[in-house]
Design a protein around this motif. Structure first.
Motif, mmCIF file in Angstrom:
data_model
loop_
_atom_site.group_PDB
_atom_site.id
_atom_site.type_symbol
_atom_site.label_atom_id
_atom_site.label_comp_id
_atom_site.label_asym_id
_atom_site.label_seq_id
_atom_site.Cartn_x
_atom_site.Cartn_y
_atom_site.Cartn_z
ATOM 1 N N GLU A 19 0.828 -1.211 0.000
ATOM 2 C CA GLU A 19 0.000 0.000 0.000
ATOM 3 C C GLU A 19 0.858 1.256 0.000
ATOM 4 O OE1 GLU A 19 -2.784 -0.009 3.236
ATOM 5 O OE2 GLU A 19 -3.659 -1.926 2.607
ATOM 6 N N PHE A 20 1.902 1.269 0.819
ATOM 7 C CA PHE A 20 2.770 2.440 0.899
ATOM 8 C C PHE A 20 3.442 2.706 -0.442
ATOM 9 C CE2 PHE A 20 3.443 1.623 5.708
ATOM 10 C CZ PHE A 20 2.218 2.205 5.988
ATOM 11 N N LYS A 21 3.871 1.657 -1.129
ATOM 12 C CA LYS A 21 4.516 1.828 -2.431
ATOM 13 C C LYS A 21 3.524 2.349 -3.464
ATOM 14 C CE LYS A 21 8.282 -1.388 -1.801
ATOM 15 N NZ LYS A 21 8.897 -2.672 -2.144
ATOM 16 N N GLN A 22 2.300 1.799 -3.463
ATOM 17 C CA GLN A 22 1.283 2.222 -4.424
ATOM 18 C C GLN A 22 0.878 3.675 -4.199
ATOM 19 O OE1 GLN A 22 -1.864 -0.627 -3.873
ATOM 20 N NE2 GLN A 22 -1.037 -2.048 -5.393
ATOM 21 N N GLU A 23 0.777 4.077 -2.930
ATOM 22 C CA GLU A 23 0.337 5.435 -2.600
ATOM 23 C C GLU A 23 1.483 6.444 -2.653
ATOM 24 O OE1 GLU A 23 -1.417 5.039 1.241
ATOM 25 O OE2 GLU A 23 -3.028 3.746 0.520
ATOM 26 N N GLY A 24 2.710 5.952 -2.751
ATOM 27 C CA GLY A 24 3.863 6.852 -2.770
ATOM 28 C C GLY A 24 4.194 7.421 -1.401
ATOM 29 N N ARG A 25 3.726 6.759 -0.353
ATOM 30 C CA ARG A 25 4.001 7.211 1.019
ATOM 31 C C ARG A 25 5.331 6.647 1.482
ATOM 32 N NH1 ARG A 25 -1.286 5.570 4.195
ATOM 33 N NH2 ARG A 25 0.001 6.150 5.960
ATOM 34 N N TYR A 26 6.036 7.411 2.259
ATOM 35 C CA TYR A 26 7.318 7.005 2.844
ATOM 36 C C TYR A 26 8.297 6.515 1.772
ATOM 37 C CZ TYR A 26 3.964 6.718 6.684
ATOM 38 O OH TYR A 26 2.962 6.962 7.564
ATOM 39 N N PRO A 27 8.579 7.303 0.752
ATOM 40 C CA PRO A 27 9.437 6.840 -0.343
ATOM 41 C C PRO A 27 10.800 6.346 0.176
ATOM 42 C CG PRO A 27 8.991 9.206 -0.528
ATOM 43 C CD PRO A 27 8.216 8.692 0.627
ATOM 44 N N GLY A 28 11.143 5.117 -0.218
ATOM 45 C CA GLY A 28 12.398 4.509 0.182
ATOM 46 C C GLY A 28 12.386 3.928 1.592
ATOM 47 N N ARG A 29 11.319 4.179 2.350
ATOM 48 C CA ARG A 29 11.241 3.693 3.733
ATOM 49 C C ARG A 29 10.015 2.826 3.958
ATOM 50 N NH1 ARG A 29 10.273 8.264 7.013
ATOM 51 N NH2 ARG A 29 10.269 6.789 8.696
ATOM 52 N N GLU A 30 9.375 2.382 2.867
ATOM 53 C CA GLU A 30 8.133 1.629 2.982
ATOM 54 C C GLU A 30 8.299 0.399 3.869
ATOM 55 O OE1 GLU A 30 9.634 2.252 0.029
ATOM 56 O OE2 GLU A 30 8.256 3.456 -1.177
ATOM 57 N N GLU A 31 9.384 -0.350 3.647
ATOM 58 C CA GLU A 31 9.622 -1.576 4.406
ATOM 59 C C GLU A 31 9.824 -1.277 5.891
ATOM 60 O OE1 GLU A 31 12.726 -5.341 4.522
ATOM 61 O OE2 GLU A 31 12.820 -3.919 2.873
ATOM 62 N N GLU A 32 10.614 -0.256 6.178
ATOM 63 C CA GLU A 32 10.886 0.108 7.575
ATOM 64 C C GLU A 32 9.604 0.519 8.306
ATOM 65 O OE1 GLU A 32 12.837 3.779 10.100
ATOM 66 O OE2 GLU A 32 13.285 3.617 7.973
ATOM 67 N N VAL A 33 8.809 1.370 7.683
ATOM 68 C CA VAL A 33 7.592 1.867 8.326
ATOM 69 C C VAL A 33 6.591 0.725 8.521
ATOM 70 C CG1 VAL A 33 5.630 3.439 8.087
ATOM 71 C CG2 VAL A 33 7.924 4.204 7.473
ATOM 72 N N ALA A 34 6.445 -0.132 7.517
ATOM 73 C CA ALA A 34 5.538 -1.272 7.642
ATOM 74 C C ALA A 34 5.986 -2.195 8.776
ATOM 75 C CB ALA A 34 5.463 -2.039 6.322
ATOM 76 N N ALA A 35 7.294 -2.440 8.874
ATOM 77 C CA ALA A 35 7.817 -3.298 9.937
ATOM 78 C C ALA A 35 7.570 -2.679 11.306
ATOM 79 C CB ALA A 35 9.309 -3.551 9.733
#
Length: 120
Positions: A19-35
Motif C-alpha cells: 500500500e505504501f509503495k502504491q500510494e507513494g508514502r514514505y518513499p524509500g522507507r516503505e519496508e521500515e515503516v511497515a515493519a
C-alpha cells in the motif's frame, strides 16, 4: 519481519508495504515503516519476547486491577476506541460515568482529545 512472526503478521507487513509503495508514502522507507507498524501491533498483542517478559514480571494483582477497571467502564471496548469513536458515545452518559471515564483516561492513555471531550 523478525523471525518468529506469525503468518498473519507477515501478511499484514506485506500488505502495508504494498500500500505504501502504491500510494507513494514514505518513499524509500516503505519496508521500515511497515515493519515498525506490525512490530508495534505484535508488542501490544503480547506476541514479542519483551512483551511476554513484561507480562510475566507484572504482578498478577496489578494486571487484574487494570483489566477490572477497563471492564467497569460505561463504554464497552473503551480502551480500543479512537478519540472520534469515544466522542460519539459520550452523549447519553451521566456525570458519574463521564467522571469514571475521565479518571480512567487520565490514569492510562492520557489522550488530549478524549480528556478535552470529557471536560478535564
Amino acid at each position: 519481519m523478525p523471525v518468529g512472526a506469525s503468518p498473519k503478521r507477515e501478511r499484514e507487513f506485506k500488505q502495508l508495504e504494498k500500500e505504501f509503495k502504491q500510494e507513494g508514502r514514505y518513499p524509500g522507507r516503505e519496508e521500515e515503516v511497515a515493519a515498525r507498524i506490525v512490530n508495534k501491533q505484535r508488542a501490544q498483542a503480547g506476541e514479542t519476547q519483551k512483551a511476554q517478559g513484561r507480562q510475566r514480571d507484572e504482578k498478577p494483582a496489578a494486571r487484574v486491577a487494570s483489566e477490572t477497571a477497563a471492564r467497569d467502564l460505561p463504554i464497552a471496548g473503551y480502551q480500543h476506541l479512537t478519540v472520534a469513536q469515544i466522542r460519539d458515545k459520550l452523549g447519553g452518559l451521566s456525570a458519574a460515568q463521564l467522571r469514571r471515564l475521565r479518571d480512567y483516561e487520565a490514569a492510562h492513555k492520557k489522550r488530549k482529545g478524549v480528556l478535552q471531550a470529557l471536560g478535564a
